[in-house]
Design an enzyme around this catalytic site. Structure first.
Site, mmCIF file in Angstrom:
data_model
loop_
_atom_site.group_PDB
_atom_site.id
_atom_site.type_symbol
_atom_site.label_atom_id
_atom_site.label_comp_id
_atom_site.label_asym_id
_atom_site.label_seq_id
_atom_site.Cartn_x
_atom_site.Cartn_y
_atom_site.Cartn_z
ATOM 1 N N SER A 192 0.874 -1.180 0.000
ATOM 2 C CA SER A 192 0.000 0.000 0.000
ATOM 3 C C SER A 192 0.907 1.224 0.000
ATOM 4 C CB SER A 192 -0.838 -0.020 1.289
ATOM 5 O OG SER A 192 -1.445 1.236 1.522
ATOM 6 N N TYR A 246 -2.114 -1.768 10.290
ATOM 7 C CA TYR A 246 -2.132 -1.731 8.816
ATOM 8 C C TYR A 246 -0.789 -1.215 8.291
ATOM 9 C CZ TYR A 246 -4.019 -1.121 4.093
ATOM 10 O OH TYR A 246 -4.247 -1.221 2.723
HETATM 11 N N1 LIG Z 1 -8.639 0.174 -1.483
HETATM 12 C C1 LIG Z 1 -7.535 0.871 -1.243
HETATM 13 O O1 LIG Z 1 -7.556 2.121 -1.187
HETATM 14 C C2 LIG Z 1 -6.229 0.156 -1.035
HETATM 15 C C3 LIG Z 1 -5.063 0.933 -0.983
HETATM 16 C C4 LIG Z 1 -3.839 0.302 -0.787
HETATM 17 C C5 LIG Z 1 -3.781 -1.076 -0.664
HETATM 18 N N2 LIG Z 1 -4.920 -1.811 -0.723
HETATM 19 C C6 LIG Z 1 -4.794 -3.265 -0.571
HETATM 20 O O2 LIG Z 1 -5.406 -3.905 -1.664
HETATM 21 C C7 LIG Z 1 -5.805 -5.216 -1.274
HETATM 22 C C8 LIG Z 1 -7.238 -5.462 -1.715
HETATM 23 O O3 LIG Z 1 -8.096 -4.615 -0.968
HETATM 24 P P1 LIG Z 1 -9.414 -3.952 -1.583
HETATM 25 O O4 LIG Z 1 -9.244 -2.496 -1.489
HETATM 26 O O5 LIG Z 1 -9.766 -4.575 -2.869
HETATM 27 O O6 LIG Z 1 -10.472 -4.346 -0.422
HETATM 28 P P2 LIG Z 1 -11.850 -5.162 -0.436
HETATM 29 O O7 LIG Z 1 -12.337 -5.114 0.981
HETATM 30 O O8 LIG Z 1 -12.746 -4.670 -1.504
HETATM 31 O O9 LIG Z 1 -11.374 -6.641 -0.810
HETATM 32 C C9 LIG Z 1 -10.585 -7.407 0.088
HETATM 33 C C10 LIG Z 1 -10.942 -8.879 -0.090
HETATM 34 O O10 LIG Z 1 -10.128 -9.654 0.839
HETATM 35 C C11 LIG Z 1 -10.976 -10.665 1.381
HETATM 36 N N3 LIG Z 1 -10.472 -11.165 2.657
HETATM 37 C C12 LIG Z 1 -10.570 -10.576 3.884
HETATM 38 N N4 LIG Z 1 -10.061 -11.390 4.811
HETATM 39 C C13 LIG Z 1 -9.632 -12.508 4.183
HETATM 40 C C14 LIG Z 1 -9.005 -13.718 4.611
HETATM 41 N N5 LIG Z 1 -8.754 -13.943 5.901
HETATM 42 N N6 LIG Z 1 -8.691 -14.645 3.672
HETATM 43 C C15 LIG Z 1 -8.973 -14.431 2.369
HETATM 44 N N7 LIG Z 1 -9.586 -13.320 1.894
HETATM 45 C C16 LIG Z 1 -9.891 -12.375 2.798
HETATM 46 C C17 LIG Z 1 -12.328 -9.985 1.543
HETATM 47 O O11 LIG Z 1 -13.367 -10.943 1.691
HETATM 48 C C18 LIG Z 1 -12.413 -9.185 0.258
HETATM 49 O O12 LIG Z 1 -12.996 -9.944 -0.780
HETATM 50 C C19 LIG Z 1 -5.586 -5.286 0.230
HETATM 51 O O13 LIG Z 1 -4.360 -5.931 0.510
HETATM 52 C C20 LIG Z 1 -5.512 -3.831 0.636
HETATM 53 O O14 LIG Z 1 -4.787 -3.642 1.833
HETATM 54 C C21 LIG Z 1 -6.139 -1.213 -0.903
#
Ligand SMILES: NC(=O)c1ccc[n+]([C@@H]2O[C@H](COP(=O)([O-])OP(=O)(O)OC[C@H]3O[C@@H](n4cnc5c(N)ncnc54)[C@H](O)[C@@H]3O)[C@@H](O)[C@H]2O)c1
Length: 272
Positions: free
Chosen positions: A142, A155
């Site tokens: 991230s 986080y």
């Molecule tokens: N959205 C943002 O702004 C952002 C920014 C930087 C990094 N990220 C990273 O991107 C990645 C995806 O996040 P996103 O934004 O798509 O969020 P999201 O909440 O839309 O999707 C996350 C997915 O992970 C799944 N998940 C949660 N716990 C789990 C577990 N124990 N085992 C397997 N799956 C599990 C959830 O069910 C969900 O489908 C994450 O690693 C997040 O930290 C997101």
């Protein structure tokens, strides 16, 4: 890996957000896709979306915090698809609480998914990737892998740890057929804020609804664009993939003002 056609890619956390769009876009590139998540309903929706692109897809219920389940996932993907070329360790969650008040249970929950999930995924798939002409490990960190804000210590710590782990993996794999990428997205319009364990906002004043509303406003990049950027990075063998203009700006600011920027973020977010 210049060509993704006819390759096999596995994605964790594929029931929503970036993981879902990665699965869809990889299918559009001609990949077979193995998707996993703990959310069965969301996973089935993603499966349908991938199938509608004409790709072969398998769906697996996998909690990435459970080492055995992740190793079984790697075995099942290799057995079902005849091997695997790409693993994207994407599943992630967040929790908003101060260092002083956070419960160890919440800290460990987040680390189990955001850090250990990435370690398990990298190690479990590595032996399979090594059997292919080229393999690629993609770990999602991230912007919080290099910047911080208040009330997000688990986080930020986990995303810094993913960056460190992934860079060492990259160093160790340099003479092999394995490429390694660390991804640093800025704000991406997904469900991450809705799904978080919420106790206190960075300035202690906002409700979760307020935080979600603000997140939806400031997260400028769609999950689709984020997935396209990550896939383009895989095809260029990029070691570091920044996603979104905000990620590029924050990267630049931390280089120019490494100490001041920590204070600036505290002031900016500390007031909510
Ligand atoms: N959205 C943002 O702004 C952002 C920014 C930087 C990094 N990220 C990273 O991107 C990645 C995806 O996040 P996103 O934004 O798509 O969020 P999201 O909440 O839309 O999707 C996350 C997915 O992970 C799944 N998940 C949660 N716990 C789990 C577990 N124990 N085992 C397997 N799956 C599990 C959830 O069910 C969900 O489908 C994450 O690693 C997040 O930290 C997101």
């Amino acid at each position: 890996m210049k060509e993704l056609r006819n390759k096999v890619a596995a994605v964790t956390g594929a029931a929503s957000g970036i993981g879902r769009m990665l699965a869809v876009k990889l299918a559009e590139e001609g990949c077979e896709v193995a998707i996993s998540d703990i959310n069965e309903e969301g996973l089935n929706e993603t499966k349908e979306m991938v199938e509608s692109r004409g790709a072969k897809v398998s769906a697996h219920m996998v909690d990435v915090a459970d080492r055995e389940q992740v190793y079984r996932f790697a075995d099942d993907v290799a057995a079902h698809h005849g091997g695997v070329d790409v693993i994207i360790n994407n599943a992630g969650v967040t929790v908003a609480e101060s260092v002083e008040d956070i419960k160890y249970e919440d800290f460990e929950w987040l680390f189990g998914i955001n850090f250990w999930g990435v370690v398990y995924g990298s190690k479990a798939f590595l032996p399979y990737l090594k059997k292919r002409p080229e393999g690629h490990i993609v770990n999602i960190s991230s912007v919080n892998g290099f910047i911080t804000w208040p009330n997000h210590s688990p986080y930020c710590a986990a995303k810094f740890a993913v960056k460190g782990f992934t860079e060492v993996l990259l160093q160790e794999m340099r003479e092999t057929n394995i490429r390694v990428s660390c991804v640093h997205p800025g704000g991406i319009k997904t469900n991450i804020a809705r799904n978080m364990r919420f106790y206190k906002s960075p300035g202690n004043q906002m409700s979760q609804e307020d935080v979600v509303e603000r997140f939806d406003k400031i997260a400028k990049t769609t999950a689709e664009k984020a997935a396209e950027k990550i896939i383009s990075g895989i095809k260029k063998d990029k070691r570091r993939i920044l996603v979104g203009l905000d990620a590029h700006i924050m990267d630049w600011l931390t280089r120019i003002f490494p100490v001041q920027f920590v204070k600036v973020m505290a002031a900016a977010f500390g007031r909510d």
